[in-house]
Design an enzyme around this catalytic site. Structure first.
Site, PDB file in Angstrom:
ATOM      1  CB  CYS A 187      -0.979   0.078   1.110  1.00 39.17           C
ATOM      2  SG  CYS A 187      -0.021   0.172   2.567  1.00 39.17           S
ATOM      3  CD  GLU A 210      -2.659   1.354  12.569  1.00 42.44           C
ATOM      4  OE1 GLU A 210      -2.434   0.508  11.656  1.00 42.44           O
ATOM      5  OE2 GLU A 210      -3.955   1.873  12.685  1.00 42.44           O
TER       6      GLU A 210
END
Ligand code: F3S
Length: 744
Positions: A15, A127
């Site tokens: 990505c 994250e």
């Protein structure tokens, strides 16, 4: 002969955020030694191994690094760790994905605004740990409805989500508590890259016989892709590399779909496709064997063959086709199979989106380039601008405007489209830095030069008063000399501050950043045009509105629109006026009558009294000849005296009518300002004349005086006047003569 068809998902592999992080790491390793990543840069062991070959070492803690470059991976880290690294004087390259950074900021904002903040995500994921750290560990991590239900829901709740979470489950989680609170603030921090990948994988899985999902076993998004594919009912296998592929999965299958997690590099996908192609021959043989067996079963054999013929196109040249598929494996493949119109449309939309994305990727944006973007966030330090599908750049406050501003909201608003210049593609922390000020500056100069060259009018706001004039904002600093602010002298320039003025550029020196403007020139031009129109439209006898611009001894100047007319003092009133200021003020609006127009000489004479009732007509209506009237002597002339008998009406007492006796000069009988009675002997309204007589009054009074003497009663002013006249020297003969004349 039947072969295995390989179709890759439209969106698969690296990505934007991962690609960016890996590129930053590779660049750093090429240029420096001692390059470290805090934790594996992405969740893909093969990529981490390759980076290691370049000298990039993955460390678990800041304590493990004493000097060099520390790269923060795309998942981000807690601000506290970042602070610690900075304290150690390490050179930090922050490769945190901008979307993750956003999630951190939103979570921080929610907590600081007293929202009970929930982070929807996996508590063990780096994250999520980073987002939690951004809230000073004040937020709550929840990964299911049960998790959130275990909390006592407060009045104000807020949500952010791990970027790889599914939108559907996020929705469900929020809905489960939405009615328990008074206020909810929800940030959709789910990365649509993930969503697009997931949709693309799901769509493909529904159209193939078997799905291969390539990516790290520890990659959350790859695991999620595997789940989604499996949920379609199509056999799905999560592999990390080609080595993990088991051929038995493909036995009897005709179409295999491939997707890959956001942290899977392209070379790993190619490797899997390559291996499958190599083995395709073997697979063909296997399939032939299966066909052989099938032939033995009468009906099934025929049906199976027909089906295979339909599905596999170009079966005559199987090897060529396989090669073609492999060559195209890098690019999105057309789905094979029966697609509905809706599906085709949807696919086209996705393709369009992908095209757009490619147009705006960072790689296509160059330093110094002006790009258009949308303001997506405004904070105290500046604004974030989305200049492409995946890229958000930062415009610091100082780069927002050439004017000093305290708050970004003074110049932009969220969702506004603006132009920005790329200052830095990636600063030390990996952020793209943009400047609106520079883009505006260029645009402003283009506008100024065009206005100057084409003699056009531009509009600008007056920002301040300086010595000798005003400063205006024309995108750059512009100056209006005091003499060019307006037509005529302006006493207080500060009155103009904040006003929007129409201006002409009268001087430009771009190299000196100098622009001189004039509002007066605009007014003059406007007046010139207006003057022509006014002159064309004026007609004698017309009544028109105007404004008194100046009073002078002999009258007043009246602005009629681009041109002034003269209202002479004699045309102001039917009565006598000493100075125009007795009845008019400068700046006063009034209606006037056009008495005359000379277009050539641009002279207009105006009248005011003409619009008032004519006092002569009034006088003639109210009074009659023979009437005795009071008045005031206003003026003495050689041939008599003028007496005001009504407002604006002066009658003449001819010298021969002043007295019965011979009068040489009028001051023998009357004086200015004296109030007297007189007899009207003539009214001529057309000639505007009234004839008066004192003498006739005396003639009339004489017999009365005699009568009164005999009656011994009547006493009036006439008597006094008579006495006075007599005393002033009228002869007996004159009086007697008159008596005789009267008797006759
Ligand atoms: Fe960033 Fe989305 Fe990738 S959050 S790291 S672009 S999946």
């Amino acid at each position: 002969m039947k072969v295995l068809e390989i179709v890759t998902a439209e969106e698969a592999g690296f990505c934007f955020g991962v690609k960016r992080a890996v590129n930053m790491a590779v660049k750093a390793a090429k240029e420096n030694e001692n390059v470290f990543t805090l934790g594996p840069i992405i969740h893909n062991p093969q990529v981490v191994a390759k980076l290691k070959e370049l000298g990039i070492v993955s460390v678990e803690s800041v304590d493990d690094v004493s000097e060099g470059i520390l790269i923060i991976r795309s998942h981000g880290i807690e601000p506290a760790v970042l602070k610690k690294a900075r304290k150690k004087d390490l050179h930090i390259i922050d490769a945190t994905c901008p979307f993750v950074k956003k999630a951190q900021e939103f979570a921080h904002e929610l907590v600081s605004r007293d929202y009970q903040t929930f982070i929807f995500g996996d508590a063990n994921h780096p994250e999520v740990k980073g987002i939690l750290g951004a809230t000073n560990n004040k937020a709550f991590i929840v990964d299911s409805i049960e998790d959130i239900k275990a909390n006592k829901i407060r009045k104000k709740i807020g949500f952010v989500a791990q970027t790889t979470k599914s939108p559907g489950s996020y929705k469900k989680l929020i809905c489960s508590v939405i009615t328990d609170c008074k206020e909810a603030k929800i940030y959709n921090t789910i990365c649509n890259t993930t969503e697009i990948r997931q949709k693309s994988a799901e769509k493909l899985a529904k159209n193939v016989d078997v799905m291969l999902i390539i990516g790290g076993y520890n990659s959350a998004n790859t695991n999620r892709l595997a789940d989604i594919c499996e949920n379609t009912g199509t056999p799905s296998y999560h592999i990390e590399t080609a080595d993990d592929l088991e051929w038995k999965w493909l036995k009897g299958k005709q179409k295999v779909g491939i997707t890959a997690g956001a942290s899977t590099p392209e070379w790993l996908i190619k490797e899997v496709i390559g291996v499958m192609s190599e083995e395709n021959k073997e697979l063909e043989e296997t399939m032939e064997e299966v066909e052989e067996v099938n032939k033995k079963e009468e009906i099934a054999e025929v049906e199976t063959e027909e089906k295979e013929e339909e599905v596999v196109q170009g079966a005559d040249e199987p090897q060529e086709e396989t090669e073609e598929v492999v060559q195209e494996a890098d690019e999105p493949q057309d789905d094979v199979g029966d697609e509905t119109e809706e599906e085709v449309e949807e696919q086209e939309e996705v393709e369009e989106e992908v095209d757009k994305t490619e147009e705006f990727q960072i790689a296509d944006v160059k330093k110094g380039q002006t790009v258009t973007g949308t303001v997506v966030e405004i904070n105290d330090d500046g604004i974030y601008v989305d200049v492409g599908y995946k890229t958000e750049g930062f415009v610091p406050l100082r780069e927002l405007s050439h004017r000093k501003i305290e708050d970004a909201k003074e110049v932009v608003e969220t969702d506004e489209e603006i132009n920005v210049v790329v200052l830095t593609l990636e600063d030390e922390e990996g952020n793209m830095i943009l400047s609106k000020r520079k883009a505006d500056y260029e645009k402003a100069w283009e506008k100024i030069m065009a206005a100057y060259e084409n003699d056009e009018i531009i509009e600008a706001e007056v920002t301040k008063e300086v010595k000798g004039g005003l400063v205006v904002d024309v995108g750059v600093r512009g100056f209006i000399p005091a003499s060019h602010v307006a037509i005529g002298y302006v006493e207080d320039l500060s009155d103009y501050i904040g006003e929007e003025l129409k201006l002409k550029v009268i001087e430009v020196e771009r190299d000196k950043n100098n622009v001189v403007l004039s509002a007066k020139k605009v007014h003059e031009k406007e007046r010139e045009k207006q003057k022509e129109e006014t002159l064309k439209s004026l007609e004698e006898g017309q009544t028109i509105e105007g404004k008194v611009t100046k009073l002078v001894d002999f009258g007043a100047f009246v602005d009629l629109g681009g041109i002034e007319g003269l209202l002479h003092i004699s045309e102001m009133s039917w009565g006598r006026i000493g100075h125009p200021s007795e009845i008019l003020d400068e700046g006063q609006d009034l209606e006037v009558k056009v008495l005359g127009v000379s277009v050539e000489e641009e002279r207009i004479s105006l009248g005011l009294k003409q619009l008032l009732p004519d006092p002569w007509e009034e006088f003639a209506r109210k009074h009659y000849e023979g009437e005795i009237i009071n008045g005031k002597i206003t003026k003495l002339v050689d041939f008599g005296a003028f007496m005001e008998v009504d407002e604006g009406i002066e009658g003449l007492i001819h010298i021969s009518q002043l007295a019965r006796r011979h009068v040489k000069t009028s001051d023998e009988v009357v004086s200015v300002g004296e109030e007297r009675e007189a007899k009207i002997i003539n009214i001529d309204p057309e000639q505007k004349r009234v004839g008066l007589s004192l003498k006739e009054l005396q003639d009339k009074e004489q017999p009365q005086e005699n009568k009164s003497e005999s009656a011994g009663k009547s006493k009036n002013t006439e008597n006094n006047q008579q006495e006075s006249d007599n005393s002033s020297g009228a002869t007996i003969g004159e009086i007697v003569g008159d008596i005789f004349e009267k008797d006759e």
